[in-house]
Design an enzyme around this catalytic site. Structure first.
Site, PDB file in Angstrom:
ATOM      1  N   VAL A 209     107.111  40.961  28.207  1.00  0.00           N
ATOM      2  CA  VAL A 209     107.775  39.607  28.982  1.00  0.00           C
ATOM      3  C   VAL A 209     109.089  39.268  28.647  1.00  0.00           C
ATOM      4  O   VAL A 209     109.087  38.679  27.479  1.00  0.00           O
ATOM      5  CB  VAL A 209     106.812  38.565  29.368  1.00  0.00           C
TER       6      VAL A 209
ATOM      7  N   GLU B  23      88.634  37.333  30.044  1.00  0.00           N
ATOM      8  CA  GLU B  23      87.602  36.708  30.655  1.00  0.00           C
ATOM      9  C   GLU B  23      87.955  35.789  31.752  1.00  0.00           C
ATOM     10  O   GLU B  23      87.371  35.782  32.869  1.00  0.00           O
ATOM     11  CB  GLU B  23      86.964  35.772  29.480  1.00  0.00           C
TER      12      GLU B  23
ATOM     13  N   GLN C 123      87.991  34.553  14.144  1.00  0.00           N
ATOM     14  CA  GLN C 123      87.813  33.214  14.926  1.00  0.00           C
ATOM     15  C   GLN C 123      86.992  33.056  16.107  1.00  0.00           C
ATOM     16  O   GLN C 123      87.207  33.253  17.236  1.00  0.00           O
ATOM     17  CB  GLN C 123      89.287  32.714  15.508  1.00  0.00           C
TER      18      GLN C 123
ATOM     19  N   VAL D  79      81.580  39.203  20.813  1.00  0.00           N
ATOM     20  CA  VAL D  79      81.284  39.585  22.238  1.00  0.00           C
ATOM     21  C   VAL D  79      82.398  39.073  22.977  1.00  0.00           C
ATOM     22  O   VAL D  79      82.735  37.871  23.159  1.00  0.00           O
ATOM     23  CB  VAL D  79      80.016  39.011  22.647  1.00  0.00           C
TER      24      VAL D  79
ATOM     25  N   HIS E  70      60.342  51.465  26.898  1.00  0.00           N
ATOM     26  CA  HIS E  70      60.950  51.984  28.105  1.00  0.00           C
ATOM     27  C   HIS E  70      60.533  51.403  29.416  1.00  0.00           C
ATOM     28  O   HIS E  70      59.420  50.764  29.587  1.00  0.00           O
ATOM     29  CB  HIS E  70      60.475  53.492  28.478  1.00  0.00           C
TER      30      HIS E  70
ATOM     31  N   ALA F 238      94.614  13.186  11.063  1.00  0.00           N
ATOM     32  CA  ALA F 238      94.567  13.312   9.383  1.00  0.00           C
ATOM     33  C   ALA F 238      95.781  14.026   8.810  1.00  0.00           C
ATOM     34  O   ALA F 238      96.282  14.945   9.398  1.00  0.00           O
ATOM     35  CB  ALA F 238      93.168  13.718   8.700  1.00  0.00           C
TER      36      ALA F 238
ATOM     37  N   ASP G 116      88.364  28.605  11.819  1.00  0.00           N
ATOM     38  CA  ASP G 116      89.493  29.500  12.374  1.00  0.00           C
ATOM     39  C   ASP G 116      90.782  29.406  11.641  1.00  0.00           C
ATOM     40  O   ASP G 116      91.479  30.145  11.503  1.00  0.00           O
ATOM     41  CB  ASP G 116      89.733  29.027  13.661  1.00  0.00           C
TER      42      ASP G 116
ATOM     43  N   GLY H 181      97.490  34.510  21.899  1.00  0.00           N
ATOM     44  CA  GLY H 181      97.204  34.576  20.427  1.00  0.00           C
ATOM     45  C   GLY H 181      97.032  32.945  20.416  1.00  0.00           C
ATOM     46  O   GLY H 181      97.085  32.244  21.330  1.00  0.00           O
TER      47      GLY H 181
HETATM   48  C1  LIG Z   1      88.886  30.161  25.793  1.00  0.00           C
HETATM   49  C2  LIG Z   1      88.083  29.987  24.451  1.00  0.00           C
HETATM   50  C3  LIG Z   1      86.978  30.803  24.575  1.00  0.00           C
HETATM   51  C4  LIG Z   1      85.945  31.272  23.419  1.00  0.00           C
HETATM   52  N1  LIG Z   1      84.895  31.870  23.550  1.00  0.00           N
HETATM   53  C5  LIG Z   1      84.200  31.833  22.383  1.00  0.00           C
HETATM   54  C6  LIG Z   1      83.120  32.741  22.534  1.00  0.00           C
HETATM   55  O1  LIG Z   1      82.499  32.930  23.541  1.00  0.00           O
HETATM   56  N2  LIG Z   1      82.288  32.802  21.384  1.00  0.00           N
HETATM   57  C7  LIG Z   1      82.973  32.382  20.172  1.00  0.00           C
HETATM   58  O2  LIG Z   1      82.350  32.655  19.190  1.00  0.00           O
HETATM   59  N3  LIG Z   1      84.160  31.772  19.943  1.00  0.00           N
HETATM   60  C8  LIG Z   1      84.938  31.486  21.244  1.00  0.00           C
HETATM   61  N4  LIG Z   1      85.936  30.905  21.229  1.00  0.00           N
HETATM   62  C9  LIG Z   1      86.654  30.595  19.708  1.00  0.00           C
HETATM   63  C10 LIG Z   1      85.716  29.349  19.198  1.00  0.00           C
HETATM   64  O3  LIG Z   1      85.857  28.127  20.063  1.00  0.00           O
HETATM   65  C11 LIG Z   1      86.285  28.896  17.876  1.00  0.00           C
HETATM   66  O4  LIG Z   1      86.320  30.026  16.998  1.00  0.00           O
HETATM   67  C12 LIG Z   1      85.559  27.761  17.112  1.00  0.00           C
HETATM   68  O5  LIG Z   1      85.745  26.826  17.871  1.00  0.00           O
HETATM   69  C13 LIG Z   1      86.285  27.306  16.175  1.00  0.00           C
HETATM   70  O6  LIG Z   1      85.578  26.386  15.300  1.00  0.00           O
HETATM   71  P1  LIG Z   1      86.560  25.560  14.136  1.00  0.00           P
HETATM   72  O7  LIG Z   1      85.384  24.670  13.570  1.00  0.00           O
HETATM   73  O8  LIG Z   1      86.931  26.497  13.264  1.00  0.00           O
HETATM   74  O9  LIG Z   1      87.498  24.744  14.908  1.00  0.00           O
HETATM   75  P2  LIG Z   1      87.634  23.904  16.121  1.00  0.00           P
HETATM   76  O10 LIG Z   1      86.339  24.078  16.957  1.00  0.00           O
HETATM   77  O11 LIG Z   1      88.836  24.389  16.809  1.00  0.00           O
HETATM   78  O12 LIG Z   1      87.651  22.308  15.507  1.00  0.00           O
HETATM   79  C14 LIG Z   1      88.926  21.995  14.882  1.00  0.00           C
HETATM   80  C15 LIG Z   1      89.002  20.226  15.144  1.00  0.00           C
HETATM   81  O13 LIG Z   1      89.655  19.832  14.392  1.00  0.00           O
HETATM   82  C16 LIG Z   1      90.702  18.674  15.123  1.00  0.00           C
HETATM   83  N5  LIG Z   1      91.949  18.648  14.369  1.00  0.00           N
HETATM   84  C17 LIG Z   1      92.950  19.319  14.129  1.00  0.00           C
HETATM   85  N6  LIG Z   1      93.606  18.784  13.366  1.00  0.00           N
HETATM   86  C18 LIG Z   1      93.277  17.809  13.050  1.00  0.00           C
HETATM   87  C19 LIG Z   1      93.708  16.638  12.092  1.00  0.00           C
HETATM   88  N7  LIG Z   1      94.962  16.489  11.582  1.00  0.00           N
HETATM   89  N8  LIG Z   1      93.206  15.622  11.943  1.00  0.00           N
HETATM   90  C20 LIG Z   1      92.137  15.317  12.694  1.00  0.00           C
HETATM   91  N9  LIG Z   1      91.372  16.157  13.692  1.00  0.00           N
HETATM   92  C21 LIG Z   1      92.220  17.507  13.651  1.00  0.00           C
HETATM   93  C22 LIG Z   1      90.713  19.549  16.276  1.00  0.00           C
HETATM   94  O14 LIG Z   1      90.955  18.186  17.301  1.00  0.00           O
HETATM   95  C23 LIG Z   1      89.298  20.120  16.674  1.00  0.00           C
HETATM   96  O15 LIG Z   1      88.449  19.201  17.305  1.00  0.00           O
HETATM   97  C24 LIG Z   1      86.616  30.622  22.417  1.00  0.00           C
HETATM   98  C25 LIG Z   1      88.014  29.945  22.226  1.00  0.00           C
HETATM   99  C26 LIG Z   1      88.536  29.746  23.322  1.00  0.00           C
HETATM  100  C27 LIG Z   1      89.825  28.859  23.181  1.00  0.00           C
END
Ligand SMILES: Cc1cc2nc3c(=O)[nH]c(=O)nc-3n(C[C@H](O)[C@H](O)[C@H](O)COP(=O)(O)OP(=O)(O)OC[C@H]3O[C@@H](n4cnc5c(N)ncnc54)[C@H](O)[C@@H]3O)c2cc1C
Length: 456
Positions: free
Chosen positions: A232, A182, A309, A341, A436, A114, A303, A262
């Site tokens: 690095v 992790e 995030q 966590v 306890h 989109a 996010d 990041g």
């Molecule tokens: C390795 C890893 C481990 C993690 N572990 C944890 C954890 O243990 N606990 C925790 O709370 N959080 C964890 N997180 C973070 C967590 O995954 C995110 O905070 C969460 O998924 C954010 O959700 P969101 O709805 O903001 O976005 P997302 O889940 O990232 O969803 C965004 C969606 O938008 C879609 N998109 C992007 N641009 C467009 C576009 N232009 N058109 C159409 N679709 C689009 C993407 O494909 C994606 O599917 C982890 C993240 C990573 C990378």
């Protein structure tokens, strides 16, 4: 094509929001360009925590001798670990699909990328969609640090590292944040040599140093090489592997390079300029406490708003925004109690502000600190690594923040989170009777380190 609402991104906020809007009778379009369910389900929480569980099982089996149990040699069946992870991910993906189809015909899923055409119109491929309400939930992706030579290497990110078919011989992890930590411990426990290179003085450098240190101790004891305060400079191919040169000290060589340095927002290809949607200097969507962007009728959640995030934060965003849109706002984006966590072992959990932040803000505060290893249950189970910290407002006796590093810290932190949400004082924790022997006894004991709560 016209709709009442468009949600861009099927992440942790996008799917429930779209389903609920459709359930409330609004013709809703949900756009997703990749896998349904977003980061958490496909490349984040679900696959990592599933694999972390396998890694912990290996560790417990290897170290059972400390409890007088001889478990024999541990063999890692990596394909089985990956297959289990994939099966659990598929289960969640199916759940998301069902949630969407269960929302009925008012919810239309459009697959594709989109882009805004104007504040109330987007295009996906050659098709245009208009709505008076558009919600952006496009998430973030791994940032690529400016390291000379990186572009020419087959480096791994959080997605590609989980597609490996075998355990790397030597994994070099660039970045000591929660994602890097992790993976580092997980692969070490699967049998890889692991080196973590961190720019700051400590792993998890947003934490107080005395909160990161117990984890660093465990990492080193498990044979993970932790290199801190190094930048690095260059990455290059070396034999069948990689080498990175640092601003000081010897080169680090390994078989694989994981970059966990990041995350950056998915806004560069969203057409925000055409939609009149303001971004901050890092590309995150600017929103106010009601999730409003600078464009009328356009909101952003998750996010991509640059806040904490986390999956739970994104999901909570959907709840708050839904209530705002329904005209019954109860809470706002600001001032929330947000726990987090890190699923290392010991887990590192926090809520509210830490000691460094309290100092930085010039807040009057008291700090209580206690070793996790002084909890009776920690001694009985031989899970002694960690620390508890509590930051208290001396006037109101309210909890400003807390950290728990220890086994099941991710469960324990929610006691503090609930007290903070309720606006309770730490006295409640001192007065309550705690069973306890539980790890939770430590939560009371740490509060009682403060002279005001000590037994007299
Ligand atoms: C390795 C890893 C481990 C993690 N572990 C944890 C954890 O243990 N606990 C925790 O709370 N959080 C964890 N997180 C973070 C967590 O995954 C995110 O905070 C969460 O998924 C954010 O959700 P969101 O709805 O903001 O976005 P997302 O889940 O990232 O969803 C965004 C969606 O938008 C879609 N998109 C992007 N641009 C467009 C576009 N232009 N058109 C159409 N679709 C689009 C993407 O494909 C994606 O599917 C982890 C993240 C990573 C990378």
């Amino acid at each position: 094509m016209d709709a009442d609402a468009i949600v861009i991104g099927s992440g942790q906020a996008g799917v429930p929001l779209a389903a609920r809007l459709a359930g409330a009778g609004k013709r809703t379009i949900l756009v997703e360009r990749s896998r349904l369910g977003g980061t958490c389900v496909n490349y984040g929480c679900t696959p990592t925590k599933t694999m972390v569980a396998s890694a912990r099982a290996a560790h417990v089996a290897r170290t059972a001798g400390r409890l007088g149990v001889q478990a024999g040699a541990v063999r890692i069946d990596f394909p089985a670990i990956v297959a289990r992870k994939d099966a659990i991910v598929r289960r969640w993906q199916d759940g998301v699909r069902k949630r969407i189809s269960g929302a009925g015909e008012r919810l239309q899923l459009v697959e594709g990328h989109a882009r805004f055409v104007s504040a109330n119109e987007i295009e996906v491929g050659s098709q245009r969609y208009r709505a008076g309400l558009i919600v952006i939930d496009v998430g973030v992706r791994p940032a690529v640090p400016e390291v000379e030579g990186l572009g020419g290497l087959p480096w791994l990110d959080n997605r590609r590292v989980m597609e490996l078919s075998a355990v790397p011989r030597h994994l070099v992890v660039l970045g000591g944040g929660y994602i890097g930590c992790e993976f580092a411990q997980m692969f070490r426990r699967f049998g890889a040599e692991v080196t973590v290179v961190q720019r700051g003085p400590h792993l998890l450098d947003r934490e107080d140093p005395d909160v990161s240190e117990p984890l660093e101790g465990v990492f080193r004891a498990e044979g993970i090489k932790v290199v801190t305060e190094r930048k690095v400079l260059r990455a290059s191919a070396r034999g069948s592997g990689i080498a990175i040169s640092l601003d000081d000290g010897p080169e680090v060589e390994g078989s694989h390079l994981l970059v966990a340095a990041g995350r950056r927002p998915n806004t560069d290809d969203l057409g925000c300029d055409r939609g009149g949607i303001e971004l901050d200097e890092k590309g995150f969507v600017r929103v106010d406490d009601q999730y409003r962007t600078s464009a009328k009728g356009v909101y952003a959640v998750g996010d991509v708003t640059g806040g904490p995030q986390f999956t739970h934060t994104s999901w909570d965003d959907h709840r708050i925004l839904y209530d705002i849109l329904a005209g019954r706002p109860v809470r706002s984006r600001a001032g929330r109690v947000i726990p987090y966590v890190v699923f290392t072992d010991p887990q590192v959990a926090g809520v509210g502000i830490n000691e460094r932040e309290a100092r930085k803000r010039g807040l009057r505060h008291e700090v209580a600190r206690m070793e996790f290893g002084s909890i009776a249950r920690a001694i009985e189970t031989d899970e002694t690594d960690g620390v508890l910290k509590l930051i208290l407002d001396p006037e109101s006796e309210r909890i400003l923040g807390a950290n728990v590093v220890g086994v099941e810290a991710g469960e324990l932190i929610h006691v503090f989170a609930a007290l903070m949400q309720a606006g309770a004082t730490a006295r409640a924790l001192v007065d309550v009777e705690i069973a306890h022997p539980t790890f939770a006894e430590g939560l009371q004991s740490v509060a009682m380190q403060l002279p005001r709560y000590a037994l007299r």
